[in-house]
Scaffold this motif. Structure first.
Motif, short mmCIF file in Angstrom:
data_model
loop_
_atom_site.label_atom_id
_atom_site.label_comp_id
_atom_site.label_asym_id
_atom_site.label_seq_id
_atom_site.Cartn_x
_atom_site.Cartn_y
_atom_site.Cartn_z
N TRP A 178 0.78 -1.05 0.21
CA TRP A 178 0.20 -0.01 0.00
C TRP A 178 0.86 1.03 -0.04
O TRP A 178 2.11 1.23 0.43
N LEU A 179 0.28 2.46 -0.78
CA LEU A 179 0.78 3.89 -1.05
C LEU A 179 0.48 4.89 -0.55
O LEU A 179 -0.85 4.81 -0.42
N PHE A 180 1.15 5.79 0.14
CA PHE A 180 0.24 6.87 0.55
C PHE A 180 1.01 8.33 0.60
O PHE A 180 2.47 7.68 0.97
N SER A 181 0.61 9.81 -0.15
CA SER A 181 1.06 10.43 -0.08
C SER A 181 1.24 11.30 1.12
O SER A 181 -0.11 10.96 0.99
N SER A 182 1.85 12.08 1.58
CA SER A 182 0.96 13.69 2.23
C SER A 182 1.54 14.89 2.00
O SER A 182 2.90 15.03 0.85
N GLY A 183 0.95 16.09 1.66
CA GLY A 183 1.00 16.48 1.27
C GLY A 183 0.35 18.49 1.40
O GLY A 183 1.10 19.47 0.72
N PRO A 184 -0.61 17.85 0.53
CA PRO A 184 -1.32 19.17 0.25
C PRO A 184 -1.78 19.83 1.69
O PRO A 184 -1.64 19.50 2.88
N LEU A 185 -1.54 21.30 1.62
CA LEU A 185 -1.29 22.55 2.86
C LEU A 185 -2.66 23.21 2.36
O LEU A 185 -2.91 24.44 2.68
N ASP A 186 -3.67 21.92 2.29
CA ASP A 186 -5.05 22.60 2.46
C ASP A 186 -5.94 21.30 3.19
O ASP A 186 -5.65 20.10 2.97
N PRO A 187 -7.54 21.94 3.16
CA PRO A 187 -7.91 20.08 3.83
C PRO A 187 -8.66 20.04 2.93
O PRO A 187 -8.64 18.96 2.77
N SER A 188 -8.23 20.19 1.19
CA SER A 188 -8.70 19.10 0.21
C SER A 188 -8.23 17.93 -0.17
O SER A 188 -9.51 16.69 0.00
N GLY A 237 1.05 27.57 5.46
CA GLY A 237 1.38 26.50 6.63
C GLY A 237 0.10 25.64 7.25
O GLY A 237 -0.31 26.39 7.15
N GLY A 238 0.19 25.17 8.06
CA GLY A 238 -0.43 24.64 9.16
C GLY A 238 -0.93 22.96 8.94
O GLY A 238 0.36 22.11 8.21
N ASP A 239 -1.12 22.61 9.70
CA ASP A 239 -1.86 20.93 9.70
C ASP A 239 -2.53 20.83 9.28
O ASP A 239 -3.90 20.96 9.82
N PHE A 240 -2.90 19.66 8.39
CA PHE A 240 -3.59 19.53 7.48
C PHE A 240 -3.69 17.84 7.68
O PHE A 240 -4.75 17.54 6.54
N ARG A 241 -3.19 16.96 8.50
CA ARG A 241 -3.38 15.84 8.54
C ARG A 241 -4.53 15.82 9.24
O ARG A 241 -4.74 16.15 9.96
N ASP A 242 -5.64 14.42 8.35
CA ASP A 242 -6.53 13.72 9.71
C ASP A 242 -6.34 12.71 9.74
O ASP A 242 -6.68 11.65 8.86
N PHE A 243 -6.19 12.81 11.15
CA PHE A 243 -5.67 11.25 11.93
C PHE A 243 -7.61 10.25 12.58
O PHE A 243 -6.43 9.00 11.75
N GLY A 244 -7.99 10.39 11.69
CA GLY A 244 -9.72 9.54 11.59
C GLY A 244 -9.34 8.92 10.00
O GLY A 244 -9.66 8.02 10.53
N GLN A 245 -9.30 10.05 9.62
CA GLN A 245 -8.62 9.22 7.69
C GLN A 245 -7.71 8.05 7.88
O GLN A 245 -7.88 7.27 7.46
N HIS A 281 -3.73 3.60 -3.40
CA HIS A 281 -2.72 4.69 -2.40
C HIS A 281 -3.76 5.67 -2.36
O HIS A 281 -4.93 6.02 -2.61
N ILE A 282 -3.03 6.78 -1.17
CA ILE A 282 -4.25 7.71 -0.64
C ILE A 282 -3.48 8.88 -0.83
O ILE A 282 -1.85 8.91 0.05
N THR A 283 -4.07 10.01 -0.55
CA THR A 283 -3.43 11.12 -0.10
C THR A 283 -3.77 11.77 0.42
O THR A 283 -4.55 12.32 0.82
N PHE A 284 -3.09 12.05 1.76
CA PHE A 284 -3.13 12.85 3.57
C PHE A 284 -3.26 14.18 3.20
O PHE A 284 -2.08 15.07 2.99
N GLY A 285 -3.70 14.97 4.20
CA GLY A 285 -3.13 16.52 3.94
C GLY A 285 -2.26 16.25 4.73
O GLY A 285 -1.37 15.35 5.49
N GLY A 286 -0.74 17.62 4.49
CA GLY A 286 0.14 17.93 5.22
C GLY A 286 0.53 18.85 5.75
O GLY A 286 -0.70 18.91 6.36
N CYS A 287 0.97 18.46 6.43
CA CYS A 287 2.04 19.10 7.52
C CYS A 287 2.98 20.16 7.95
O CYS A 287 4.62 19.35 6.95
#
Length: 168
Positions: A83-93, A142-150, A117-123
Motif C-alpha cells: 500500500w502507498l500513501f502520500s502526504s502533502g496538500p497544505l489545505d483540507p482538500s 502552512g499549517g497541519d492538514f492531516r486528518d488522523f481519523g482518515q 494509494h491514498i493522499t493525506f493532508g500535509g503539515c
C-alpha cells in the motif's frame, strides 16, 4: 502471516513519519504486528509479509527516500502486499476528495501491483527545514492538514485485508 508489516516513510520535517507511526499503531491495535521505519534505514523487506510506504510530496514528487526505497526493493516488493500513501496538500482538500497519486507513484503502483494509494493532508509548521518550506510558513500558507481519523480508518482497512488473507 508471520513476518508482520513494515510501514516505511520518506519525510523531511516529520509529518509523514507521524502518519506512518499512526498507521503502525492502528495495525498493532488490530492484531497485525507492524513497525514504522524511515525508508532510508530499511536494508531488506523480505522479512515482512506486507509493506506500507509513504512519502511526503515536494513540488509534485515523492520524497527522495521513498523513491529510492521503491527502486532498491522493487523485486521484493512485487511479491508482497503493498500500500502507498502520500502526504502533502497544505489545505483540507485531501480530507474531502480523492487526490490521485503523482505520476511517479502511479507508475510504481502499476509496476508493483500496489493494492491502494491514498493522499493525506500535509503539515508544515514553524521550524520547517528548507528555504521554500520556511517561505511557505512565513507567508501564512502552512499549517497541519492531516486528518488522523482518515489515517486511522485507512489503516483499519489495511488490517481487515490482511486478517482476511490470513484467515482465507
Amino acid at each position: 502471516m508471520t513476518g508482520g508489516v513494515l510501514v516505511a516513510y520518506g519525510t523531511t520535517n516529520g509529518s509523514t513519519a507521524r502518519i506512518a507511526e499512526t498507521v503502525a499503531e492502528i495495525l498493532n491495535k488490530e492484531g497485525i504486528t507492524a513497525w514504522a521505519r524511515p525508508a532510508a534505514s530499511v536494508g531488506d523487506v523480505r522479512n515482512y509479509d506486507a509493506v506500507v510506504l509513504g512519502g511526503g510530496l515536494y513540488a509534485g514528487r515523492w520524497h527522495r527516500d521513498a523513491r529510492r526505497f521503491l527502486r532498491r526493493h522493487r523485486r521484493d516488493l512485487a511479491g508482497r502486499p503493498l500500500w502507498l500513501f502520500s502526504s502533502g496538500p497544505l489545505d483540507p482538500s485531501a480530507a474531502h476528495r480523492d487526490i490521485p497519486p503523482v505520476p511517479g507513484v502511479r507508475k510504481a503502483m502499476i509496476r508493483l501491483d500496489a493494492r491502494e494509494h491514498i493522499t493525506f493532508g500535509g503539515c508544515l509548521e514553524e521550524g520547517a527545514k528548507g528555504w521554500v518550506a520556511r517561505m511557505i510558513v512565513r507567508n501564512g500558507k502552512g499549517g497541519d492538514f492531516r486528518d488522523f481519523g482518515q489515517i486511522e480508518d485507512w489503516a483499519r482497512r489495511i488490517a481487515q485485508e490482511l486478517v482476511a488473507a490470513r484467515e482465507g
